[in-house]
Write an enzyme that holds these catalytic residues in place. Structure first.
Site, mmCIF file in Angstrom:
data_model
loop_
_atom_site.group_PDB
_atom_site.id
_atom_site.type_symbol
_atom_site.label_atom_id
_atom_site.label_comp_id
_atom_site.label_asym_id
_atom_site.label_seq_id
_atom_site.Cartn_x
_atom_site.Cartn_y
_atom_site.Cartn_z
ATOM 1 N N HIS A 1 0.805 -1.232 0.000
ATOM 2 C CA HIS A 1 0.000 0.000 0.000
ATOM 3 C C HIS A 1 0.838 1.283 0.000
ATOM 4 C CE1 HIS A 1 0.659 -0.121 4.373
ATOM 5 N NE2 HIS A 1 0.239 1.123 4.439
ATOM 6 N N ASP A 2 2.031 1.237 0.583
ATOM 7 C CA ASP A 2 2.834 2.461 0.638
ATOM 8 C C ASP A 2 4.036 2.415 -0.296
ATOM 9 O OD1 ASP A 2 1.314 4.011 2.252
ATOM 10 O OD2 ASP A 2 2.356 3.498 4.117
ATOM 11 N N HIS B 1 2.155 9.643 -2.939
ATOM 12 C CA HIS B 1 2.631 8.245 -2.861
ATOM 13 C C HIS B 1 1.550 7.278 -3.365
ATOM 14 C CE1 HIS B 1 0.388 7.892 0.989
ATOM 15 N NE2 HIS B 1 0.439 6.584 0.786
ATOM 16 N N HIS C 1 -6.739 3.759 -0.715
ATOM 17 C CA HIS C 1 -6.510 3.416 0.690
ATOM 18 C C HIS C 1 -6.402 4.635 1.610
ATOM 19 C CE1 HIS C 1 -2.099 3.931 -0.044
ATOM 20 N NE2 HIS C 1 -2.008 4.075 1.264
ATOM 21 N N HIS C 2 -6.471 5.858 1.017
ATOM 22 C CA HIS C 2 -6.502 7.060 1.873
ATOM 23 C C HIS C 2 -7.815 7.819 1.746
ATOM 24 C CE1 HIS C 2 -2.660 7.229 3.933
ATOM 25 N NE2 HIS C 2 -2.089 6.734 2.835
ATOM 26 N N ASP D 1 -4.284 0.675 8.941
ATOM 27 C CA ASP D 1 -3.084 1.485 8.676
ATOM 28 C C ASP D 1 -3.021 2.616 9.714
ATOM 29 O OD1 ASP D 1 -0.929 2.743 7.427
ATOM 30 O OD2 ASP D 1 -2.174 3.749 5.924
ATOM 31 N N LYS E 1 5.846 5.425 -1.726
ATOM 32 C CA LYS E 1 6.717 6.289 -0.920
ATOM 33 C C LYS E 1 8.167 6.213 -1.384
ATOM 34 C CE LYS E 1 3.912 6.826 3.175
ATOM 35 N NZ LYS E 1 3.645 6.420 4.553
HETATM 36 FE FE LIG Z 1 -0.421 5.183 2.580
#
Ligand SMILES: [Fe+2]
Length: 367
Positions: free
Chosen positions: A226-227, A255, A279-280, A308, A230
């Site tokens: 998911h990240d 990201h 996801h945000h 998260d 970044k």
């Molecule tokens: Fe994230």
């Protein structure tokens, strides 16, 4: 075709276990006697039946190589026996017998699948040739079936191997992507283990919700990745000890799109893209990047959003200490229906209560 005695021992007799077993069916005993003499003389094993019913019972219980059957019999006729064989023992050839020459009957029984048609009185030579031909044909059919079976097994084996190779290839690609995700965590010591914990919490919540296996797998992959975007965020922002400026926060938010761009070319991961992309998002529509709200947001994204957030709160970051689990739970409860899907909050908090002692105790966490 070679004489079947050629298969036997030196005296020309075929050992019983290798003999062909012929079922003869006729309602006149004299005919059975004649047939038996002709056939046994050639080394065949013979069993007989005086009527159709007996014949059908023998066909059910015995291993019959071929059947010679009179057409005209009381009650169950030879045609009925032929029909039974066609339906239940199609491998067994049936030679039909009749007492008079009738071309229409001959054509009819041949059409129904009889192997041959003989008229009485039986000519020994004709009978034996018919039986040999029927057995030879049966052998060909058996060989054909065997080859078809082997071919099918070979095909299945091949398909299985291809599938295994494809899975291994997918696993390799997934490993590469995961190592890319790990590389992100390596850049910021506060991120180490974050994705794994998100995957673990997500899995527990998804199981509590009764999600299907496929969804659990997708959630796991999405949580690990998911990240991943970044990786494109500069160190100065990623590891900044002070609060981010608005501009820096905006860069940080990229990201999500970066992650989608990284995963998009990986064909077999396409199904996780919507989960990553959203996801945000927040339940009330205040999140990013699309500002989606409530159940417009994919369920798996809503799950990741919640777990998260929990992991971020309860572990230290470059710019702050970890928050105590109890306070994190209060924070989540306050945001039920605001940031988080209200349906997920209670089951998740229940899980947290149960696992509070088992949560990883890093030096960053204030227990
Ligand atoms: Fe994230």
């Amino acid at each position: 075709m070679s004489d079947i005695r050629a298969q036997g021992s030196e005296d020309g007799r075929v050992p019983p276990e290798r003999r062909f077993r012929i079922l003869i069916v006729d309602d006149e005993e004299i005919n059975l006697k004649i047939l038996r003499i002709y056939l046994e003389d050639k080394g065949y094993e013979v069993i007989s039946a005086l009527n159709g019913e007996e014949a059908i019972n023998l066909l059910k219980s015995e291993d019959i190589t071929a059947c010679i059957c009179d057409i005209r019999m009381p009650k169950i006729s030879g045609i009925d026996v032929l029909n039974f064989v066609q339906q239940h023992r199609p491998i067994v050839p049936v030679i039909m017998l009749t007492g008079f020459i009738d071309i229409n009957t001959a054509v009819s029984v041949m059409r129904q699948g009889a192997s041959n048609y003989l008229t009485k009185p039986i000519d020994a030579g004709e009978l034996i040739i018919s039986v040999e031909k029927a057995i030879a044909h049966r052998k060909l059919v058996e060989e054909k079936l065997r080859l078809e079976r082997e071919n099918l097994e070979y095909q299945r084996d091949l398909e299985k191997k291809i599938e295994e190779k494809a899975l291994a290839l997918q696993q390799n690609m997934l490993d590469m992507v995961v190592s890319l995700a790990n590389a992100v965590e390596e850049r910021d010591r506060y991120l180490i283990g974050h994705s794994k914990r998100v995957a673990q919490y997500g899995n527990m919540l998804a199981r509590a919700l009764g999600l299907e296996k496929d969804q659990l797998r997708t959630l796991h992959t999405a949580a690990i990745l998911h990240d991943i975007g970044k990786i494109g965020i500069p160190d100065a922002i990623l590891r900044k000890a002070e609060p981010l400026t608005a501009e820096e926060a905006e860069t940080m938010q990229t990201h999500v799109a970066r992650g989608v761009n990284i995963i998009e070319p990986v064909g077999f991961l396409r199904h996780v893209l919507p989960v990553l992309r959203h996801h945000h998002e927040n339940w009330d529509g205040s999140g990013y990047p699309a500002g989606q709200a409530s159940d417009q947001i994919p369920l798996l994204s809503r799950i990741i959003r919640l777990v998260d957030y929990f992991d971020v709160l309860t572990t230290a970051r470059a710019n702050r200490q970890a928050i105590e689990v109890g306070r994190a739970m209060e924070d989540i409860l306050r945001n039920k229906g605001v940031l988080f899907d209200p349906q997920l909050v209670d089951p998740f908090l229940e899980l947290v209560k149960r696992m509070v002692d088992k949560l990883p105790r890093t030096e960053e966490r204030i227990a």
